[in-house]
Design a protein around this motif. Structure first.
Motif, mmCIF file in Angstrom:
data_model
loop_
_atom_site.group_PDB
_atom_site.id
_atom_site.type_symbol
_atom_site.label_atom_id
_atom_site.label_comp_id
_atom_site.label_asym_id
_atom_site.label_seq_id
_atom_site.Cartn_x
_atom_site.Cartn_y
_atom_site.Cartn_z
ATOM 1 N N THR A 1 -11.133 3.264 -18.308
ATOM 2 C CA THR A 1 -9.864 3.015 -17.624
ATOM 3 C C THR A 1 -9.311 4.304 -17.024
ATOM 4 O OG1 THR A 1 -9.345 1.179 -19.121
ATOM 5 C CG2 THR A 1 -7.503 2.155 -17.913
ATOM 6 N N THR A 2 -9.462 5.404 -17.740
ATOM 7 C CA THR A 2 -8.991 6.702 -17.247
ATOM 8 C C THR A 2 -9.789 7.151 -16.032
ATOM 9 O OG1 THR A 2 -8.323 7.345 -19.486
ATOM 10 C CG2 THR A 2 -8.629 9.123 -17.875
ATOM 11 N N GLY A 3 -11.112 7.117 -16.132
ATOM 12 C CA GLY A 3 -11.969 7.458 -15.000
ATOM 13 C C GLY A 3 -12.217 8.945 -14.854
ATOM 14 N N PRO A 4 -13.263 9.306 -14.091
ATOM 15 C CA PRO A 4 -13.672 10.714 -13.989
ATOM 16 C C PRO A 4 -12.665 11.621 -13.291
ATOM 17 C CG PRO A 4 -14.956 9.341 -12.486
ATOM 18 C CD PRO A 4 -14.176 8.405 -13.365
ATOM 19 N N ASP A 5 -12.014 11.149 -12.263
ATOM 20 C CA ASP A 5 -11.086 12.020 -11.532
ATOM 21 C C ASP A 5 -9.905 12.418 -12.407
ATOM 22 O OD1 ASP A 5 -12.719 11.863 -9.310
ATOM 23 O OD2 ASP A 5 -11.583 10.231 -8.385
ATOM 24 N N ALA A 6 -9.327 11.444 -13.101
ATOM 25 C CA ALA A 6 -8.209 11.755 -13.998
ATOM 26 C C ALA A 6 -8.673 12.623 -15.162
ATOM 27 C CB ALA A 6 -7.571 10.467 -14.512
ATOM 28 N N PHE A 7 -9.878 12.364 -15.651
ATOM 29 C CA PHE A 7 -10.432 13.178 -16.736
ATOM 30 C C PHE A 7 -10.532 14.646 -16.319
ATOM 31 C CE2 PHE A 7 -14.367 15.014 -18.620
ATOM 32 C CZ PHE A 7 -13.944 15.103 -19.930
ATOM 33 N N ILE A 8 -10.982 14.899 -15.111
ATOM 34 C CA ILE A 8 -11.080 16.276 -14.617
ATOM 35 C C ILE A 8 -9.698 16.914 -14.523
ATOM 36 C CG2 ILE A 8 -11.677 17.671 -12.586
ATOM 37 C CD1 ILE A 8 -14.053 15.696 -12.166
ATOM 38 N N ARG A 9 -8.720 16.157 -14.050
ATOM 39 C CA ARG A 9 -7.350 16.690 -14.000
ATOM 40 C C ARG A 9 -6.845 16.990 -15.413
ATOM 41 N NH1 ARG A 9 -7.006 13.004 -9.570
ATOM 42 N NH2 ARG A 9 -6.379 11.278 -10.926
ATOM 43 N N GLN B 1 -8.597 17.702 -18.145
ATOM 44 C CA GLN B 1 -9.277 18.863 -18.713
ATOM 45 C C GLN B 1 -8.786 20.163 -18.069
ATOM 46 O OE1 GLN B 1 -10.688 18.724 -21.412
ATOM 47 N NE2 GLN B 1 -12.660 17.682 -21.463
ATOM 48 N N THR B 2 -8.517 20.121 -16.778
ATOM 49 C CA THR B 2 -7.968 21.298 -16.094
ATOM 50 C C THR B 2 -6.606 21.662 -16.675
ATOM 51 O OG1 THR B 2 -9.147 20.695 -14.069
ATOM 52 C CG2 THR B 2 -7.307 22.226 -13.845
ATOM 53 N N ALA B 3 -5.786 20.656 -16.936
ATOM 54 C CA ALA B 3 -4.473 20.907 -17.540
ATOM 55 C C ALA B 3 -4.614 21.524 -18.927
ATOM 56 C CB ALA B 3 -3.680 19.601 -17.609
ATOM 57 N N LEU B 4 -5.564 21.044 -19.706
ATOM 58 C CA LEU B 4 -5.749 21.552 -21.063
ATOM 59 C C LEU B 4 -6.262 22.984 -21.055
ATOM 60 C CD1 LEU B 4 -7.254 18.402 -22.830
ATOM 61 C CD2 LEU B 4 -4.902 19.239 -22.871
ATOM 62 N N ILE B 5 -7.150 23.297 -20.135
ATOM 63 C CA ILE B 5 -7.667 24.667 -20.036
ATOM 64 C C ILE B 5 -6.538 25.656 -19.776
ATOM 65 C CG2 ILE B 5 -9.018 26.203 -18.541
ATOM 66 C CD1 ILE B 5 -11.029 23.852 -18.233
#
Length: 231
Positions: free
Chosen positions: A144-152, A154-158
């Motif tokens: 449901t989250t999907g790859p694009d949101a996942f990348i965003r 992970q970028t926020a967490l980094i």
């Protein structure tokens, strides 16, 4: 009107991660925060504050806890009470960042479907690694989250800040919750948060890993109920 509650899910999670608690607090106005559309914790927090009620109880799990701590930093007067579940107040370590960049590359190479299965063992208690029903929920939330949101995400967490210097300013009723078998954000990280937030309470969920709301819903809901009833 009953006190509104804002739930912030974790990385690759949606409202399903709070399904037992949403049912338990059905008599409260509830907002499930959107944490998918922005690439920084600060932007996510600002969007939640824009969408949320004027005053609310705040519950954040894992990544949701990082966002909740940012909300407490920038708008503490909006929050009536705070619960931080299975989270960490520290910034990303180099090893964590390296792992996140590896997962971002997987997502960009169209291998996103592998990611929830790679993450699942770290999400749950050791005794639940073969729990296919729980795995199916984790995979469903990820898809449901999907790859694009996942990348965003992970970028926020980094790029998240060290929240520890700001925790002493929290003066609302605060509850810190952690699964005793949480391998992703181990109990000592929650103990650190508890020590830094004045007059906070710490609850250790027996038999649970990182996804305490799903792994041990009765225990977790019980401590959240007590927190909601505290003055």
């Amino acid at each position: 009107m009953r006190e509104p509650i804002v739930f912030i899910p974790g990385l690759l999670c949606d409202e399903l991660v709070y399904a037992p608690q949403i049912a338990a607090f059905a008599d409260h106005p509830i907002l499930i925060a959107n944490h998918r559309d922005h690439g920084s914790i600060r932007e996510i927090a600002a969007s939640i504050l824009e969408a949320g009620p004027e005053r609310f109880a705040l519950i954040g799990l894992s990544m949701g806890g990082y966002i909740a701590m940012e909300i407490m930093r920038v708008a503490p007067g909006r929050v009536t009470r705070l619960s931080l579940l299975d989270t960490n107040a520290r910034p990303d370590t180099p090893d964590q960042t390296e792992r996140r960049l590896f997962l971002i590359e997987l997502a960009r190479k169209k291998d996103f479907k592998k990611i929830p299965h790679l993450l699942f063992p770290g999400f749950v208690h050791q005794s639940r690694e073969d729990d296919e029903q729980l795995r199916a929920i984790v995979v469903e939330m990820a898809m449901t989250t999907g790859p694009d949101a996942f990348i965003r995400q992970q970028t926020a967490l980094i790029n998240r800040i060290d929240s520890r210097p700001h925790l002493a300013a929290i003066d609302c009723p605060a509850l810190v919750v952690v699964g005793e078998g949480d391998r992703l954000t181990p109990p000592e990280l929650s103990e650190e948060i508890h020590a830094l937030i004045p007059r906070s309470c710490l609850a250790v969920i027996r038999g649970s890993g990182h996804l305490s709301t799903l792994e041990e819903p009765a225990q977790t809901t019980s401590v959240l109920k007590s927190w909601m009833e505290s003055s």
